[in-house]
Design a protein around this motif. Sequence first.
Motif, PDB file in Angstrom:
ATOM      1  N   THR A 168       0.455  -1.276   0.128  1.00  0.00           N
ATOM      2  CA  THR A 168       0.013   0.256   0.183  1.00  0.00           C
ATOM      3  C   THR A 168       1.039   1.312   0.121  1.00  0.00           C
ATOM      4  OG1 THR A 168      -2.169   1.333   1.330  1.00  0.00           O
ATOM      5  CG2 THR A 168      -0.093   0.181   2.546  1.00  0.00           C
ATOM      6  N   PRO A 169       0.876   2.367  -0.704  1.00  0.00           N
ATOM      7  CA  PRO A 169       1.028   3.879  -0.335  1.00  0.00           C
ATOM      8  C   PRO A 169       1.129   3.693   0.928  1.00  0.00           C
ATOM      9  CG  PRO A 169      -0.379   3.841  -2.241  1.00  0.00           C
ATOM     10  CD  PRO A 169      -0.742   2.415  -1.154  1.00  0.00           C
ATOM     11  N   GLN A 170       2.246   3.979   0.707  1.00  0.00           N
ATOM     12  CA  GLN A 170       2.526   5.628   2.160  1.00  0.00           C
ATOM     13  C   GLN A 170       2.402   6.381   2.832  1.00  0.00           C
ATOM     14  OE1 GLN A 170       6.882   6.912   1.565  1.00  0.00           O
ATOM     15  NE2 GLN A 170       6.078   8.768   0.983  1.00  0.00           N
ATOM     16  N   HIS A 171       1.233   7.483   1.418  1.00  0.00           N
ATOM     17  CA  HIS A 171       0.017   8.360   2.255  1.00  0.00           C
ATOM     18  C   HIS A 171      -0.977   7.483   3.470  1.00  0.00           C
ATOM     19  CE1 HIS A 171      -0.614   7.409  -2.063  1.00  0.00           C
ATOM     20  NE2 HIS A 171      -1.846   7.202  -1.734  1.00  0.00           N
ATOM     21  N   ASP A 172      -1.238   5.642   2.676  1.00  0.00           N
ATOM     22  CA  ASP A 172      -2.140   5.722   3.643  1.00  0.00           C
ATOM     23  C   ASP A 172      -2.654   5.541   4.837  1.00  0.00           C
ATOM     24  OD1 ASP A 172      -4.295   5.323   0.796  1.00  0.00           O
ATOM     25  OD2 ASP A 172      -3.583   2.597   1.013  1.00  0.00           O
ATOM     26  N   TYR A 173      -1.003   6.262   5.049  1.00  0.00           N
ATOM     27  CA  TYR A 173      -0.733   6.554   7.001  1.00  0.00           C
ATOM     28  C   TYR A 173      -0.714   7.292   7.239  1.00  0.00           C
ATOM     29  CZ  TYR A 173      -0.297   0.932   7.282  1.00  0.00           C
ATOM     30  OH  TYR A 173      -0.442  -0.264   7.467  1.00  0.00           O
ATOM     31  N   PHE A 174      -1.095   8.847   6.266  1.00  0.00           N
ATOM     32  CA  PHE A 174      -0.932   9.471   6.866  1.00  0.00           C
ATOM     33  C   PHE A 174      -1.999  10.056   7.778  1.00  0.00           C
ATOM     34  CE2 PHE A 174      -2.858  14.433   6.052  1.00  0.00           C
ATOM     35  CZ  PHE A 174      -2.149  15.319   5.988  1.00  0.00           C
ATOM     36  N   SER A 175      -2.825   9.584   8.219  1.00  0.00           N
ATOM     37  CA  SER A 175      -3.467   9.460   9.370  1.00  0.00           C
ATOM     38  C   SER A 175      -3.138   9.730  10.398  1.00  0.00           C
ATOM     39  CB  SER A 175      -5.535   8.728   9.179  1.00  0.00           C
ATOM     40  OG  SER A 175      -4.812   7.303   9.468  1.00  0.00           O
ATOM     41  N   GLY A 207       3.641   5.122  -4.752  1.00  0.00           N
ATOM     42  CA  GLY A 207       2.703   5.341  -5.156  1.00  0.00           C
ATOM     43  C   GLY A 207       2.087   4.550  -5.662  1.00  0.00           C
ATOM     44  N   ALA A 208       0.989   4.641  -6.648  1.00  0.00           N
ATOM     45  CA  ALA A 208      -0.397   3.064  -7.079  1.00  0.00           C
ATOM     46  C   ALA A 208       0.995   2.398  -7.589  1.00  0.00           C
ATOM     47  CB  ALA A 208      -0.849   3.527  -7.599  1.00  0.00           C
ATOM     48  N   LEU A 209       0.885   0.820  -7.890  1.00  0.00           N
ATOM     49  CA  LEU A 209       1.695   0.284  -8.608  1.00  0.00           C
ATOM     50  C   LEU A 209       0.629  -0.310 -10.087  1.00  0.00           C
ATOM     51  CD1 LEU A 209       1.604  -3.082  -6.613  1.00  0.00           C
ATOM     52  CD2 LEU A 209       3.649  -1.278  -7.146  1.00  0.00           C
ATOM     53  N   HIS A 210       1.230  -0.195 -10.954  1.00  0.00           N
ATOM     54  CA  HIS A 210       0.558   0.093 -12.309  1.00  0.00           C
ATOM     55  C   HIS A 210       0.982  -0.526 -13.471  1.00  0.00           C
ATOM     56  CE1 HIS A 210       4.367   2.329 -14.052  1.00  0.00           C
ATOM     57  NE2 HIS A 210       4.022   2.367 -12.434  1.00  0.00           N
ATOM     58  N   TYR A 211       0.642  -1.048 -14.542  1.00  0.00           N
ATOM     59  CA  TYR A 211       0.760  -1.879 -15.752  1.00  0.00           C
ATOM     60  C   TYR A 211       2.294  -1.571 -16.625  1.00  0.00           C
ATOM     61  CZ  TYR A 211      -2.514  -0.298 -19.124  1.00  0.00           C
ATOM     62  OH  TYR A 211      -2.912   0.150 -19.873  1.00  0.00           O
ATOM     63  N   ALA A 212       2.609   0.067 -16.307  1.00  0.00           N
ATOM     64  CA  ALA A 212       3.321   0.493 -17.815  1.00  0.00           C
ATOM     65  C   ALA A 212       4.573   0.716 -16.988  1.00  0.00           C
ATOM     66  CB  ALA A 212       3.210   1.570 -17.783  1.00  0.00           C
ATOM     67  N   ASP A 213       5.005  -1.212 -17.328  1.00  0.00           N
ATOM     68  CA  ASP A 213       6.468  -1.174 -16.497  1.00  0.00           C
ATOM     69  C   ASP A 213       7.542  -0.854 -18.039  1.00  0.00           C
ATOM     70  OD1 ASP A 213       6.034  -3.192 -18.438  1.00  0.00           O
ATOM     71  OD2 ASP A 213       5.891  -4.651 -16.669  1.00  0.00           O
ATOM     72  N   ALA A 214       8.571  -0.869 -18.041  1.00  0.00           N
ATOM     73  CA  ALA A 214       9.477  -0.718 -19.178  1.00  0.00           C
ATOM     74  C   ALA A 214       9.583  -1.624 -20.395  1.00  0.00           C
ATOM     75  CB  ALA A 214      11.172  -1.652 -18.675  1.00  0.00           C
ATOM     76  N   SER A 215       9.347  -3.119 -20.468  1.00  0.00           N
ATOM     77  CA  SER A 215       8.806  -4.184 -21.319  1.00  0.00           C
ATOM     78  C   SER A 215       7.182  -3.421 -21.792  1.00  0.00           C
ATOM     79  CB  SER A 215       8.446  -5.060 -20.782  1.00  0.00           C
ATOM     80  OG  SER A 215       8.227  -6.620 -22.034  1.00  0.00           O
ATOM     81  N   THR A 216       6.274  -3.041 -21.099  1.00  0.00           N
ATOM     82  CA  THR A 216       5.331  -2.545 -21.659  1.00  0.00           C
ATOM     83  C   THR A 216       5.054  -1.341 -22.422  1.00  0.00           C
ATOM     84  OG1 THR A 216       3.587  -3.525 -19.742  1.00  0.00           O
ATOM     85  CG2 THR A 216       3.139  -1.527 -21.557  1.00  0.00           C
TER      86      THR A 216
END
Length: 404
Positions: A168-175, A207-216
């Motif tokens: 999970t992103p670190q900003h989820d622990y902002f609270s 940030g968020a995980l995503h599918y736009a990696d180097a191969s993509t």
Amino acid sequence: MRRTQPRELAVTGLSENLQGCVFRTVKRAVLIGNGCAGAENQCIGLLRSLGLFDRHLYYRVAKPRGGILQWLPISLYKRIHRFISTICAGLSINATGITNVFEVDDAKQIAAMARKTFEKNGPLLVVASGSDTISVASSIRRLAMENVFVVQVQHPRSHLERFDLVITPQHDYFSLTPEGKRQIPFFLRPWVTPREHPGRNVFLTTGALHYADASTLRNATSEWKNEFASLPKPLVVVNIGGPTRNCLYGVDLAKQLCGMLQSILWSCGSLRISFSRRTPKKVVEVITGELSSNSKVYIWDGKDPNPHLGHLALANTFIITADSISMLSEACSTGKPVYVVGAERCTWKFSDFQKTLHGRGAVRPLTGKEDMCEKWSYSPLNDNVEAARRVIQDLAKRGWEIEA
């Protein structure tokens, strides 16, 4: 057995006492999605980094859209579904208006499959994302704990011990930060989650995980390079999302953005604009009306083929509205300049995410005074590979490894 690693992924820092162990091999995965591209793409990105994308099964958790039932937790919805179905079956009535929540298989069947095939096919990696998938993924782990490794992407809010790993992103622990606590009235703090700092089974990303990696992106370059070859440079891509509860805006920001884009057009070779499914119609109308007649500007009409990956691969610079953590995460993983619009309107964890990106030097606010030929460097977000590395390390502690 000699330990091997997935392509383009090198893991370091494993304890020495694992050397020489006979590892069980993880050869397949299960992706549990909720039909939302934003959530499922995070799972896809992780599987790609692990080298398991072409060896996964997809299951979907689906709740009804509209009405009061969409607000119920999956576990309660399933009980209601079974109850109504039983009553209707006894009375020979067709159960219309309520659909099966798990379209393909039940958690019990997936767990049974993991146990039955463990000796022959090795452990099963389960990756899920989104609140609707929490009860299903945790049930699979409870029913087949010795045969599966369950990763929940995005914070499940409570009972994190139900999963082998939470990403999970670190900003989820902002609270839990001093600033977050100042923003929460004292009497509301017991109701705001998470209430505890991340434990050992939590991996924090930027940030968020995503599918736009180097191969993509390499594939996207090959697919789109001919279409983009004749475009004057620099190629500036503008991605516009939509307002959220913690990042409110409307026509006022659209008009402000139009003014800034018109001010920088002199330094752009080409300007390509894309809207998301969340973009309000009035925002689209304002931007289209103001900019579509300019010869330097191309506005995607929303029809296939979607140029998003081509934009990520071939753009020189990005301009992105602050509401979209996913689009910002993708753009900042390329190492190219990223300008943000509307960050000052964000609150809560959205604001914290913007501050993190700014602190890394990955983004700058768009003012309308920029020269789009200017470049700057920063350390690109590498969340996908770092999260995959953590999965591999945790698997190794159990004597398991990913098949190369």
